[in-house]
Design a protein around this motif. Structure first.
Motif, short mmCIF file in Angstrom:
data_model
loop_
_atom_site.label_atom_id
_atom_site.label_comp_id
_atom_site.label_asym_id
_atom_site.label_seq_id
_atom_site.Cartn_x
_atom_site.Cartn_y
_atom_site.Cartn_z
N PRO A 153 -9.84 -2.87 -1.54
CA PRO A 153 -10.32 -1.76 -0.69
C PRO A 153 -9.21 -1.12 0.14
CG PRO A 153 -11.89 -3.55 -0.66
CD PRO A 153 -10.69 -4.06 -1.42
N SER A 154 -8.30 -1.93 0.68
CA SER A 154 -7.23 -1.36 1.49
C SER A 154 -6.27 -0.54 0.63
CB SER A 154 -6.46 -2.45 2.24
OG SER A 154 -5.81 -3.33 1.34
N GLU A 155 -6.06 -0.94 -0.62
CA GLU A 155 -5.22 -0.17 -1.52
C GLU A 155 -5.89 1.15 -1.90
OE1 GLU A 155 -2.67 -3.70 -3.75
OE2 GLU A 155 -4.64 -3.13 -4.52
N VAL A 156 -7.19 1.10 -2.14
CA VAL A 156 -7.93 2.33 -2.45
C VAL A 156 -7.82 3.32 -1.30
CG1 VAL A 156 -10.23 3.29 -2.85
CG2 VAL A 156 -9.52 1.19 -4.04
N ARG A 187 0.83 -1.21 0.00
CA ARG A 187 0.00 0.00 0.00
C ARG A 187 0.87 1.27 0.00
NH1 ARG A 187 -2.02 -3.83 3.25
NH2 ARG A 187 -1.21 -2.84 5.13
N ASP A 188 0.71 2.15 1.00
CA ASP A 188 1.49 3.39 1.02
C ASP A 188 2.54 3.40 2.13
OD1 ASP A 188 -0.22 3.53 3.18
OD2 ASP A 188 -0.74 5.64 2.88
N VAL A 189 2.94 2.21 2.60
CA VAL A 189 3.91 2.14 3.69
C VAL A 189 5.21 2.85 3.30
CG1 VAL A 189 5.37 0.60 5.06
CG2 VAL A 189 2.95 0.04 4.69
N LEU A 190 5.70 2.59 2.09
CA LEU A 190 6.97 3.18 1.70
C LEU A 190 6.84 4.65 1.30
CD1 LEU A 190 8.65 0.15 -0.04
CD2 LEU A 190 9.38 1.32 2.03
N ARG A 191 5.64 5.10 0.99
CA ARG A 191 5.44 6.54 0.82
C ARG A 191 5.78 7.24 2.14
NH1 ARG A 191 1.45 8.57 -2.30
NH2 ARG A 191 -0.13 7.02 -1.67
N LYS A 192 5.27 6.67 3.25
CA LYS A 192 5.51 7.26 4.56
C LYS A 192 6.99 7.18 4.95
CE LYS A 192 0.81 6.09 5.98
NZ LYS A 192 -0.03 5.17 6.79
#
Length: 372
Positions: A171-174, A135-140
């Motif tokens: 849904p979790s990716e969205v 998901r967005d873990v590596l964005r953070k």
């Protein structure tokens, strides 16, 4: 894969698999000594300390011995140095502390993408694409390093589902999406922080970004090097909880370059970090010297001998040898002695990390006695 280094002739000390009892008088006599440690360690994690989520039993004993219960009777500085990643150093070090039973701090941990902390200022205000992880873990993680405008391939897929119509976001990716119009949001660089989860989606979007020179959906042009591409881990395979080695980020890089070459006639220039690259070992040297300096002062940091303990000849051993470090290859991970001599000959081979530490410490103890 990396070309094999010339075979080195070296003597292997045969150490028993089980630890020998240290002389109590020997350890007690050195208790509280302020003399500096003559060596410091860098340990790989997967295949050396852990196998998947399982802690190798020798790992806890090996790390505990570095607190002073060793042949030198001193505290020995060390870091954990892995081509893995996918989460922030705070989270990973907290997890490792719980698993290994010794305090691991973010300052003692180098992941494949940790080196990007020193490069974030170059792209702090530019739009970058970060690949890998969930998901967005590596964005953070990237934002924690200092990158301000970070996007993922899931963001691109959400913007226009037709960029790769063969996959639907969960849904979790969205819920992790950062909205953007990528037809007006130029991407300056692509950083492959960790192993991608969806190779097809990521290869397609990487190709789009490069061939449209940053603006996804714009007409394709002859590729140049205007979009920087960085891979953080060259490992073709790695050792986890499965019985056989698994494909790593290096395999994804090979897949991307094969597709890009088929599209354009040549591979795309990229920057490579991670073991065994010189940049990563130089970065690790600086971190180790800082740890030694904090414990014993700068003169000790300049004089200490560095030991890399790893399971992968292509990354751990090749990199350590090139950096002028001593290298110890253990038999608990990628390398299987039954497959023949390693492509890169280590200073020493050991059955496990505990035997590796014991050999290195005793080697330095002998040197210390010989020098007076």
């Amino acid at each position: 894969m990396f070309a094999g280094a010339p075979r080195l002739i070296h003597r292997r000390l045969r150490l028993p698999h089980r630890p020998r009892a240290l002389s109590a008088a020997r350890c007690i006599s050195n208790a509280g000594s302020t003399r500096p440690s003559p060596l410091a360690f860098a340990f790989d994690i997967d295949g050396v300390l852990l196998r998947g989520t399982k802690v190798l039993p020798e790992a806890k004993r090996a790390l505990a011995s570095l607190d002073g219960a060793n042949a030198l009777g001193v505290k020995i500085p060390y870091i954990l140095m892995t081509n893995g990643g996918g989460v922030g150093e705070d989270e990973r070090s907290a997890r490792l502390t719980k698993q290994l039973g010794v305090p691991i701090t973010p300052a003692n941990l180098i992941q494949a993408h940790t080196i990007l902390k020193s490069h974030a200022h170059e792209y702090a205000d530019k739009n970058v694409l970060v690949l890998g992880g969930r998901r967005d873990v590596l964005r953070k993680v990237a934002e924690g390093y200092g990158f301000r405008n970070v996007y993922t391939t899931l963001d691109v897929k959400s913007w226009n589902p037709n960029v790769w119509p063969f996959y639907d976001l969960t849904p979790s990716e969205v819920a992790s999406i950062k909205p953007a119009d990528f037809s007006t949001t130029p991407i300056a660089a692509i950083f492959v922080f960790h192993d991608p989860r969806n190779w097809a989606l990521d290869i397609q979007i990487m190709s789009d970004v490069i061939l449209s020179r940053g603006l996804i959906g714009a007409p394709y042009t002859s590729p140049d090097d205007s979009v920087k591409v960085v891979f953080c881990n060259p490992d073709l395979v790695w050792r986890g909880g499965f019985e056989r080695s698994r494909l790593g980020q290096g395999a994804f890089r090979e897949a991307f370059q094969a597709v890009f070459t088929a599209l354009t006639g040549k591979p795309y220039p990229h920057v490579q970090y991670g073991k065994p690259t010189t940049a990563t070992y130089d970065f690790a040297r600086g971190v180790l010297q800082q740890r030694i300096g904090e414990a014993y002062g700068e003169p000790a940091a300049r004089q200490a001998n560095f030991y890399m303990v790893g399971d992968n000849p292509e990354s751990d051993i090749a990199g350590a040898n090139a950096a002028g470090w001593s290298s110890v290859l253990v038999h608990t991970g990628v390398y299987d002695p039954a497959s023949g001599p390693p492509a890169h000959a280590p200073t020493h081979e050991a059955p496990d990390v505990e035997a590796a530490v014991r050999w290195a410490v005793e080697r330095e103890a002998v040197r210390a006695r010989a020098s007076g």
